[in-house]
Write a protein that holds these residues in place. Structure first.
Motif: not given
Length: 365
Positions: A178-202
């Protein structure tokens, strides 16, 4: 040439041997260790009953072998005779030597400190075997099911306050889309992306940690959960001591770092399910559990006849309980910090449980 007389050998502890030579006539002998070439020391003559004879002792402290055959002692005779000591009339030492059981008491005193070291070593050896043994997979599902409480606790509170999940990455993937479709609406997609990348690295780190250090070894399981607990502690400290945050505003260190830490440790929970052989109980996924639960042919079997059904039924119930208490924390003044500190307590209990978890039957014997 082997000396005549009585020959008694006793092995005490690893890497230490003792050999006594008693003769009925005064003589002197030498002993040498074939493995490390350590010579004996000659002791003065002493009394054996009503006869007199020398005692020689070998204490080999350098050899580390545990095989009596590999560590042999040989004896040879001296050309000189030992110098006889003057009698100690009226002293405690002379009374002890002249006593019928004086030799036994002296031998007991000689062995006492060595046996003490042996007992200390045996405790260390038992502790080493305990920590390196593979933990039993029996009832291992209980430790994994407790992870669902932690997941529901932190995810419900984090979604309410920060707008992103910390453990369940399916919802975060939707938020990123959803954030990639409308990146300026909110920064929630950035927080979700941080969580995904950290989970992958873990997942990458914890899987290799278990694979290279021993999988189900007790110290590996215990240290893995201890690291997970420390990460939640660090996240709780940042949330507790940092400024108040919410769904709006920039993604600061006090938001990004706690998200990354909790997501990283959540991957450790999921990897533990693979290590213990309960692949369905990842602690972060419910969709596949719902499918397996309600497609089970023995869905209505007795509780003792379908263990997997019981596990699949318990997982969503426990996550729901955790989400309920996470919602209570989110609506309180404590907020996310209360949910994280509660998760620390639950993770600590699981970590302590691994220290006393039964070992595999063949290793426990």
């Amino acid at each position: 040439m082997m000396p005549a007389g009585r020959h008694a050998a006793e092995r005490i502890g690893q890497g230490r041997c003792r050999q006594n030579f008693d003769r009925t006539r005064p003589a002197a002998f030498a002993a040498i260790c074939h493995r490390c070439s350590v010579h004996t020391t000659r002791l003065p003559a002493w009394k054996i009953g009503d006869q007199e004879g020398p005692q020689l002792r070998v204490n080999c402290l350098t050899s580390k072998t545990t095989s009596p055959e590999a560590h042999r002692l040989s004896t040879g005779s001296f050309t000189s005779r030992p110098r006889k000591m003057a009698p100690n009339y009226g002293t405690a030492s002379s009374r002890q030597e002249n006593a019928p059981n004086g030799s036994a008491d002296a031998a007991h005193e000689e062995r006492a400190p060595l046996l003490g070291k042996q007992e200390h070593g045996s405790v260390s050896e038992r502790l080493r075997r305990h920590m390196t043994a593979n933990v039993s997979t029996a009832w291992g599902d209980l430790a994994l099911l407790s992870s669902y409480i932690i997941t529901g606790l932190v995810d419900s509170c984090a979604v309410f306050i920060w707008g992103s999940f910390l453990s369940m990455q399916t919802g975060n993937t939707v938020y990123v889309g959803l954030g990639l479709a409308a990146p300026n609406d909110s920064n929630r997609w950035i927080r979700s992306g941080i969580s995904i990348l950290s989970f992958i690295f873990g997942s990458y780190c914890f899987s290799r940690y278990h694979r290279h250090l021993g999988g189900r070894k007790r110290w590996v399981m215990l240290s893995s959960y201890f690291v997970q607990m420390l990460m939640i502690v660090a996240a709780a400290l940042l949330v507790t001591l940092g400024p108040k945050t919410g769904t709006s505003g920039p993604v600061t260190v006090f938001i990004a770092v706690p998200i990354a830490l909790v997501a990283f440790q959540s991957a450790g929970q999921a990897v533990s399910s693979r290590v213990l052989g309960y692949n369905a109980l990842t602690g972060v996924v419910l969709t596949s559990i719902y499918v397996d639960l309600f497609s089970d042919a023995q869905l209505f079997a007795a509780p003792t006849q379908n263990v997997q059904r019981n596990q699949r039924l318990a997982a969503p119930i426990l996550l729901l309980i955790g989400a309920f208490f996470g919602g209570l924390w989110a609506h309180s003044e404590v907020g996310l910090a209360g949910a994280l500190w509660t998760a620390v307590g639950l993770k600590l209990a699981t970590t302590i449980a691994w220290a006393f978890w039964p070992a595999e039957p063949e290793e426990a014997s």
